[in-house]
Enzyme design. Sequence first.
Site, PDB file in Angstrom:
ATOM      1  N   LEU A   1      -7.995 -17.617  21.651  1.00 55.78           N
ATOM      2  CA  LEU A   1      -8.816 -17.585  22.841  1.00 55.78           C
ATOM      3  C   LEU A   1     -10.275 -18.214  22.628  1.00 55.78           C
ATOM      4  CD1 LEU A   1      -8.161 -13.868  24.101  1.00 55.78           C
ATOM      5  CD2 LEU A   1      -7.517 -16.067  25.366  1.00 55.78           C
TER       6      LEU A   1
ATOM      7  N   ARG B   1      -0.126 -21.177   7.482  1.00 55.07           N
ATOM      8  CA  ARG B   1      -0.535 -20.088   8.530  1.00 55.07           C
ATOM      9  C   ARG B   1      -0.078 -18.836   8.154  1.00 55.07           C
ATOM     10  NH1 ARG B   1       0.048 -20.297  15.087  1.00 55.07           N
ATOM     11  NH2 ARG B   1      -1.924 -21.518  15.035  1.00 55.07           N
TER      12      ARG B   1
ATOM     13  N   SER C   1      -2.655 -26.350  18.327  1.00 56.11           N
ATOM     14  CA  SER C   1      -1.916 -25.404  17.530  1.00 56.11           C
ATOM     15  C   SER C   1      -0.531 -25.728  17.671  1.00 56.11           C
ATOM     16  CB  SER C   1      -2.408 -24.070  17.950  1.00 56.11           C
ATOM     17  OG  SER C   1      -1.803 -23.002  17.100  1.00 56.11           O
ATOM     18  N   PRO C   2       0.177 -25.359  16.819  1.00 55.71           N
ATOM     19  CA  PRO C   2       1.833 -25.480  16.944  1.00 55.71           C
ATOM     20  C   PRO C   2       2.278 -24.446  17.923  1.00 55.71           C
ATOM     21  CG  PRO C   2       1.102 -25.364  14.471  1.00 55.71           C
ATOM     22  CD  PRO C   2      -0.058 -24.850  15.356  1.00 55.71           C
TER      23      PRO C   2
ATOM     24  N   GLN D   1       4.857 -28.220  11.321  1.00 57.30           N
ATOM     25  CA  GLN D   1       4.779 -27.228  10.754  1.00 57.30           C
ATOM     26  C   GLN D   1       6.247 -26.721  10.429  1.00 57.30           C
ATOM     27  OE1 GLN D   1       4.903 -23.297  13.102  1.00 57.30           O
ATOM     28  NE2 GLN D   1       2.858 -23.038  12.164  1.00 57.30           N
TER      29      GLN D   1
ATOM     30  N   GLY E   1      -4.405 -23.405  21.428  1.00 62.41           N
ATOM     31  CA  GLY E   1      -3.202 -23.386  21.883  1.00 62.41           C
ATOM     32  C   GLY E   1      -3.065 -23.366  23.251  1.00 62.41           C
ATOM     33  N   ARG E   2      -2.878 -22.108  24.013  1.00 62.10           N
ATOM     34  CA  ARG E   2      -2.692 -22.430  25.257  1.00 62.10           C
ATOM     35  C   ARG E   2      -3.647 -22.896  26.293  1.00 62.10           C
ATOM     36  NH1 ARG E   2      -0.032 -15.931  25.049  1.00 62.10           N
ATOM     37  NH2 ARG E   2      -1.124 -16.149  23.256  1.00 62.10           N
TER      38      ARG E   2
ATOM     39  N   TYR F   1       8.040 -14.123  10.765  1.00 63.35           N
ATOM     40  CA  TYR F   1       9.013 -14.945  10.435  1.00 63.35           C
ATOM     41  C   TYR F   1       9.260 -14.744   8.938  1.00 63.35           C
ATOM     42  CZ  TYR F   1       8.441 -16.672  15.146  1.00 63.35           C
ATOM     43  OH  TYR F   1       8.326 -16.816  16.613  1.00 63.35           O
TER      44      TYR F   1
END
Length: 373
Positions: free
Chosen positions: A307, A234, A24-25, A101, A329-330, A186
Amino acid sequence: MQKPLLFTPLKMRGVTAPNRCVVSPMVQFRATDGLVNDFHLVHLGKFALGKFGVVFTENCAVEPRGRVTQGDLGLWDDSQIASHKRLTDFIRGEGVLSATQITHSGRKGSTARTFDKRGQFGPEGAGWKKWEVVGPTDLAAAEGWLKPRALSAAEIEELVQKFAAAAKRADAAGYDVLEVHGAHGYLLAQFLSPISNTRNDRYGGDRAGRMRFPLDVARAVRQAWPENKPLFVRVSAVDGGGGWDVDDTVAFAQELKAIGVDVIDCSSGGIAGAATAAGVKRGLGFQVPFASAVKKQAGISTMAVGLILDGPQAEAILQAGDADLIAIGRQALYEPFWALHAAQALGCDPDFDLWTPEYGWWLEKREHTLGRK
């Protein structure tokens, strides 16, 4: 045994992801003048070595004013292309797809890094300076945030072209996949949500008016981006403030599909305050229901994120038909070889054949030493 869906290739227009695992970005705040540097090559290169099917960079601003922080990557100038191409050449050399992205921060620009201490603004001694931010109106993102200047209709039209120009640069840089960032509060998300968009011109009002600018961007980017390359968008499926919900996202996704968007990347939150702040209870796969709803109700491919921690969990999401791609992601920061470990957990790579041979050869021999083979 039947190959897991997670490791079944996915053809998207003229490119094929070798598996459904996606990085993921994730913004890293380490760029200068928007350029890719050695940090980004190492940071993203390790995910390519880890054989994620698609490796996304962090968001790339379409103009300097559109950065979230001064350390963000950019694609607002042709001089930035070469630095990106160095990265895409490496990722492609590992047999996986490179992706980027494009974004505009709008009223959530000119901020400190997420981990900066109170009163700190960027790296010590770097001399970061604040800049003017813009938005649908002059309403700030939250208390203590910069007050934006409302964009004129002419400026909105100019931004549409800046997104298209950034898409052309992404193609020149060699990216295989492009995503338009319309989430996390954003600029595009600011126009979608009635909480942040109270305009009374053609870019505000009802849902059709609020979708106009984001759809114009998607249309212009689709025209600028090669026909044989897939385009993602997204979204925040819910905006985190109660102004935009899943039904709105489904309607938006249907319009995006008609334009030629291929995948909806389903995140949530961020209309006010932190990037992903939302009143959504967090737990394993907490955003998967959003991807499922959009996929089934809008009839478009989706990417699930949030998650998702291991291969069996990811495989279950795909098997249930809730998404077509799994974004990590994380957990990828914690476990850069997540995709290869997922293959081991799913039993589809007992001989370490998916690993780069410089690693796989040694690891397979270790299994013999340990008496596992």
